[in-house]
Design a protein around this motif. Structure first.
Motif, short mmCIF file in Angstrom:
data_model
loop_
_atom_site.label_atom_id
_atom_site.label_comp_id
_atom_site.label_asym_id
_atom_site.label_seq_id
_atom_site.Cartn_x
_atom_site.Cartn_y
_atom_site.Cartn_z
N ILE A 172 34.30 39.97 36.49
CA ILE A 172 34.88 38.78 37.13
C ILE A 172 36.36 38.75 36.78
N LEU A 173 37.20 38.67 37.80
CA LEU A 173 38.65 38.62 37.62
C LEU A 173 39.19 37.33 38.24
N SER A 174 40.20 36.75 37.63
CA SER A 174 40.87 35.59 38.22
C SER A 174 41.73 36.08 39.37
N LEU A 175 41.65 35.39 40.49
CA LEU A 175 42.43 35.75 41.67
C LEU A 175 43.69 34.89 41.69
N GLU A 176 44.83 35.53 41.63
CA GLU A 176 46.10 34.81 41.68
C GLU A 176 46.56 34.59 43.12
N ARG A 177 46.58 35.67 43.90
CA ARG A 177 47.01 35.57 45.31
C ARG A 177 46.75 36.90 46.01
N CYS A 178 46.74 36.84 47.34
CA CYS A 178 46.60 38.05 48.16
C CYS A 178 47.76 38.09 49.15
N ARG A 179 48.20 39.29 49.45
CA ARG A 179 49.23 39.48 50.48
C ARG A 179 49.22 40.93 50.93
N THR A 180 49.48 41.13 52.18
CA THR A 180 49.61 42.45 52.80
C THR A 180 48.60 43.48 52.29
N GLY A 181 47.34 43.08 52.26
CA GLY A 181 46.30 44.03 51.90
C GLY A 181 46.12 44.26 50.42
N TRP A 182 46.72 43.45 49.58
CA TRP A 182 46.58 43.57 48.13
C TRP A 182 46.30 42.21 47.54
N CYS A 183 45.57 42.18 46.42
CA CYS A 183 45.33 40.93 45.69
C CYS A 183 45.80 41.10 44.25
N ARG A 184 46.47 40.08 43.76
CA ARG A 184 46.92 40.04 42.35
C ARG A 184 45.82 39.38 41.53
N VAL A 185 45.30 40.11 40.53
CA VAL A 185 44.19 39.63 39.72
C VAL A 185 44.53 39.75 38.24
N GLU A 186 43.73 39.04 37.42
CA GLU A 186 43.91 39.10 35.97
C GLU A 186 42.54 39.02 35.32
N GLY A 187 42.36 39.79 34.26
CA GLY A 187 41.10 39.74 33.52
C GLY A 187 41.20 40.47 32.20
N GLN A 188 40.68 39.87 31.16
CA GLN A 188 40.62 40.46 29.83
C GLN A 188 41.98 40.97 29.36
N GLY A 189 43.04 40.21 29.66
CA GLY A 189 44.38 40.57 29.22
C GLY A 189 45.10 41.55 30.11
N PHE A 190 44.46 42.03 31.16
CA PHE A 190 45.10 42.95 32.10
C PHE A 190 45.40 42.21 33.40
N ARG A 191 46.53 42.54 34.00
CA ARG A 191 46.92 41.93 35.26
C ARG A 191 47.40 43.06 36.17
N GLY A 192 47.04 42.95 37.45
CA GLY A 192 47.49 43.98 38.38
C GLY A 192 47.13 43.66 39.81
N TRP A 193 47.49 44.57 40.68
CA TRP A 193 47.25 44.46 42.11
C TRP A 193 46.09 45.37 42.48
N VAL A 194 45.16 44.87 43.28
CA VAL A 194 44.01 45.66 43.71
C VAL A 194 43.85 45.58 45.22
N ARG A 195 43.21 46.60 45.76
CA ARG A 195 42.82 46.57 47.17
C ARG A 195 41.57 45.70 47.26
N PRO A 196 41.55 44.70 48.12
CA PRO A 196 40.43 43.75 48.12
C PRO A 196 39.11 44.26 48.67
N HIS A 197 39.04 45.45 49.25
CA HIS A 197 37.75 45.93 49.77
C HIS A 197 36.75 46.21 48.65
N THR A 198 37.20 46.25 47.39
CA THR A 198 36.30 46.45 46.25
C THR A 198 35.86 45.13 45.63
N LEU A 199 36.26 44.02 46.24
CA LEU A 199 36.02 42.70 45.66
C LEU A 199 35.09 41.85 46.51
N TRP A 200 34.29 41.00 45.86
CA TRP A 200 33.56 39.93 46.54
C TRP A 200 34.24 38.64 46.13
#
Length: 188
Positions: free
Chosen positions: A128-156
């Motif tokens: 489970i990751l916190s969702l910060e925002r999505c834009r242009t095919g990417w989502c900014r997420v945070e979890g367990q001290g890590f933060r980054g951009w992911v492609r949302p097709h791997t997310l529910w």
């Protein structure tokens, strides 16, 4: 002239029909759109078979932050769908408007919204990751001290209009995020 009047009347009625449809879509007890994503506010949450505390518990959820999709609502209860597709009723007090996502498969967190940017971490399926925002095919997420951009097709927990069809080709293995210990369990 008659055809002009008929055209104006048709457009007026059509406009009224669209306005009614739109107001019905947002005319929910909470005033918020349905469907929408929310998350569990508490560590232990009961999903019931109907919209009252008298209905039997169908599922017990043991993960605060788990994303849920509200698909219907009453003034106090929300009909929700979990990442596994189970549908239950939950009291509104145990749901939060905070967005979170559930990783469906191993998910790479990039430093920037680019496949060529450095990899910050790799999240296992079921995180489970916190969702910060999505834009242009990417989502900014945070979890367990890590933060980054992911492609949302791997997310529910992200709607199709937030999805991108790009391919991710990762072979590097960076710090891994592990799944939470507890998993949803059915009650007998």
């Amino acid at each position: 002239m008659r055809s002009l009047i008929a055209l104006i009347l048709c457009l007026t009625f059509a406009g009224s029909a669209f306005a009614t449809q739109d107001s019905e879509h947002t005319a929910t007890p909470s005033g918020q759109a349905v469907p929408r994503f929310v998350s569990l506010k508490v560590d232990v949450a009961n999903g019931r078979s109907g919209p009252s505390s008298q209905h039997p518990i169908a599922w017990r959820y043991l993960r605060a932050g788990l994303p849920m999709e509200v698909i219907a609502e009453t003034p106090d209860w929300r009909r929700v769908r979990d990442p596994e597709g189970e549908v239950t009723w939950m009291h509104r007090s145990i749901l939060s408007g905070r967005r979170s996502v559930y990783t469906l498969e191993e998910t790479t967190l990039h430093a920037r919204d680019s496949d060529s940017s450095p990899i910050e971490a790799v999240a296992e399926a079921g995180v489970i990751l916190s969702l910060e925002r999505c834009r242009t095919g990417w989502c900014r997420v945070e979890g367990q001290g890590f933060r980054g951009w992911v492609r949302p097709h791997t997310l529910w927990g992200v709607y199709p209009q937030e999805l991108d069809t790009g391919n991710d080709d990762e072979t590097d293995r960076n710090p891994a995020l592990s799944t939470s210990v507890a998993h949803d369990t059915a009650l007998p």
